[in-house]
Design an enzyme around this catalytic site. Structure first.
Site: not given
Ligand code: 13P
Length: 255
Positions: A174, A11, A98, A235-236
């Site tokens: 992302g 999240w 990140e 992620g998203g």
């Molecule tokens: P997204 O699915 O938003 O691209 O993010 C991937 C992620 O960094 C999961 O750890």
């Protein structure tokens, strides 16, 4: 032994306590005895409330998004694996790009965190992946090898089998862009093969490898069919219960 698929929702910095509990409730309500391990990683402030709620909902497991390698001490702002274990976290995401990118997390720090997680009997979800430039210049495999080698340098073969490796190309996170199936297949094969060289083939064959980066309910079934991919780090899309559920269910269309 077959590797049990695992779908993890990261999240990131999203979800107040109230939002976390709502999201988990909705997810649990519609989740029917999944054949995959379902894991959610809310922010630290929501973990305790999530833990209390999940005592009644054992199908959903908890992950933290980061940890410090020391058990306790003068490390302002940090959280240790001991604290995570106390609230029944089973997993901890380590070395997310990140954190490497924005918080200057080094391979050395990642290595200490993986070792500390294993010592606390937490399952590390170790994130590795190349940047766009590294892929463009043909360095993807060098990067994956180097990140794996450094992150796992303190982990003996006897402790390696539970470790989860998440292949997350930095440029796919992302962005709505993903590698092709062939590119993911080739990266996952490379990772499995390298783990086999680092340890041995039986150990490498028990370790789960995930794909992450712009996973959604349309592409998840395709990714889950790729050889050597044992699950997804989302992620998203994991912030929306109906999308996350579709992703979890897309596993059924993959066998
Ligand atoms: P997204 O699915 O938003 O691209 O993010 C991937 C992620 O960094 C999961 O750890």
């Amino acid at each position: 032994m077959a590797r049990k698929p695992i779908i993890v929702g990261n999240w990131k910095m999203n979800g107040t306590v109230e939002e976390t509990l709502k999201l988990i409730t909705e997810l649990h309500h519609k989740l029917e005895s999944p054949e995959v391990d379902v894991v959610v990683a809310p922010p630290f402030t929501s973990l305790y409330s999530a833990y209390v709620m999940l005592q009644e909902m054992p199908t959903i497991k908890l992950a933290a998004q980061n940890m410090h390698w020391e058990a306790e001490g003068a490390y302002t702002g940090e959280i240790s694996g001991v604290f995570l274990k106390e609230i029944a976290c089973d997993y901890v995401i380590i070395g997310h790009s990140e954190r490497r990118q924005y918080f200057a997390e080094t391979d050395e720090a990642v290595c200490k965190k993986v070792a500390s997680a294993v010592a606390q009997e937490l399952i590390p979800i170790l994130c590795i992946g190349e940047t766009r430039d590294q892929r463009a210049s043909g360095k993807t495999e060098n990067v994956l090898e180097s990140q794996l080698k450094k992150a796992l340098s303190a982990i003996p073969m006897s402790e390696a089998k539970n470790i989860v490796v998440a292949y997350e190309p930095v440029w796919a996170i992302g962005s709505g862009e993903t590698p092709t199936e062939k590119e993911i297949e080739s990266a996952a094969y490379f990772i499995r093969n390298y783990l086999g060289r680092l340890y041995d083939a039986p150990t490498a064959n028990t370790m789960r490898i995930l794909y992450g980066g712009s996973v959604n309910s349309e592409n998840s079934g395709i990714f889950l069919r790729i050889p050597n991919i044992d699950g997804l780090l989302v992620g998203g899309a994991s912030l929306f219960p109906e999308k996350f559920l579709k992703i979890i269910e897309s596993r059924h269309s993959s066998s």
